[in-house]
Design a protein around this motif. Structure first.
Motif, PDB file in Angstrom:
ATOM      1  N   CYS A 105      61.782  11.665   6.615  1.00 34.29           N
ATOM      2  CA  CYS A 105      62.499  10.641   5.865  1.00 34.29           C
ATOM      3  C   CYS A 105      62.232  10.759   4.373  1.00 34.29           C
ATOM      4  N   VAL A 106      60.972  10.931   4.007  1.00 35.79           N
ATOM      5  CA  VAL A 106      60.626  11.069   2.589  1.00 35.79           C
ATOM      6  C   VAL A 106      61.193  12.375   2.033  1.00 35.79           C
ATOM      7  N   LEU A 169      50.523  12.359   2.112  1.00 36.42           N
ATOM      8  CA  LEU A 169      50.908  13.656   2.672  1.00 36.42           C
ATOM      9  C   LEU A 169      52.391  13.932   2.462  1.00 36.42           C
ATOM     10  N   SER A 170      53.222  12.911   2.607  1.00 35.97           N
ATOM     11  CA  SER A 170      54.660  13.091   2.376  1.00 35.97           C
ATOM     12  C   SER A 170      54.942  13.453   0.921  1.00 35.97           C
ATOM     13  N   VAL A 174      56.714  16.828  -0.587  1.00 41.77           N
ATOM     14  CA  VAL A 174      57.890  16.788  -1.464  1.00 41.77           C
ATOM     15  C   VAL A 174      57.624  17.548  -2.766  1.00 41.77           C
ATOM     16  N   SER A 175      56.409  17.409  -3.304  1.00 37.82           N
ATOM     17  CA  SER A 175      56.091  18.082  -4.578  1.00 37.82           C
ATOM     18  C   SER A 175      55.790  19.564  -4.389  1.00 37.82           C
ATOM     19  N   ILE A 178      51.888  21.097  -0.453  1.00 38.12           N
ATOM     20  CA  ILE A 178      51.663  21.559   0.916  1.00 38.12           C
ATOM     21  C   ILE A 178      53.026  21.684   1.597  1.00 38.12           C
ATOM     22  N   THR A 179      53.060  22.351   2.737  1.00 40.65           N
ATOM     23  CA  THR A 179      54.324  22.486   3.460  1.00 40.65           C
ATOM     24  C   THR A 179      54.606  21.215   4.251  1.00 40.65           C
ATOM     25  N   GLU A 180      55.861  21.031   4.629  1.00 43.22           N
ATOM     26  CA  GLU A 180      56.210  19.883   5.469  1.00 43.22           C
ATOM     27  C   GLU A 180      55.478  19.979   6.805  1.00 43.22           C
ATOM     28  N   HIS A 181      55.387  21.177   7.334  1.00 40.24           N
ATOM     29  CA  HIS A 181      54.695  21.359   8.614  1.00 40.24           C
ATOM     30  C   HIS A 181      53.231  20.920   8.507  1.00 40.24           C
TER      31      HIS A 181
END
Length: 199
Positions: A105-106, A169-170, A174-175, A178-181
């Protein structure tokens, strides 16, 4: 003899449809130009309406930001409700679905929602709006995870820790830090730890 050229007349929309259009244009402006560039005048220009129309809907920039946060929250809630309803009735699956849905969502809002959240945080009035939605999300978290907690249920501190981890973490995903995973996996593990400590 040519007929005089008349500019196209503005399309009349219902109040609800106009509000939806203005919010969509506002999200686009934030994405393209950043939250600082979002003013009611700039929104009116981009949406092709007069300033009084925008002021009538939002009153002030703070009202627009609050409406954007509410719009984000409504979409986030629908995503959560749909995902959680489809999850298996186990702690591991609920934690996985929650983490995936939150980060997704983020990420869907990209750079837009952090800017709105930052602007909300800068105003006591808007910070109150943000807090209301945070508390609603905490209640949702309690409803999801309390069945897996101990007799005392989930403490408020534990729920806030869960929400804090989800936000941090989200934002990092986004920045691009880190990866989304990685964000989803760490959030899943954090949720499991928080719930298991409450047993």
């Amino acid at each position: 003899m040519k007929s005089p050229h008349h500019p196209p007349s503005r399309q009349r929309l219902s109040r609800e449809a106009r509000a939806r259009q203005l919010l969509e244009v506002a999200w686009t402006l934030i994405n393209d130009e950043g939250t600082d560039a979002l003013t009611l005048g700039r929104l009116a220009e981009a949406a092709g309406v007069t300033k009084p129309v925008v002021y009538d809907h939002f009153g002030a920039r703070e009202g627009l930001l609050a409406a954007l946060y509410e719009d984000f929250d409504v979409r986030q809630t629908v995503r959560f409700d749909t995902a959680v309803a489809a999850a298996e009735p186990s702690l591991t699956d609920k934690a996985r679905v929650f983490a995936d849905a939150y980060v997704d969502c983020v990420s869907t809002q990209g750079r837009e929602i952090p800017g709105v959240l930052a602007a909300l945080g800068g105003s006591p009035q808007l910070n109150l709006v943000k807090r209301q939605y945070q508390k609603a999300l905490l209640e949702k978290c309690a409803g999801i995870f309390t069945p897996f907690a101990g007799p005392g249920g989930m403490t408020q501190a534990s729920l806030w820790a869960m929400l804090g981890a989800a936000d941090a973490l989200s934002d990092a995903a986004v920045s691009g830090d880190i990866t989304e995973h990685a964000a989803k996996e760490e959030l899943r593990l954090s949720i499991l730890e928080v719930v298991r400590r409450s047993r």
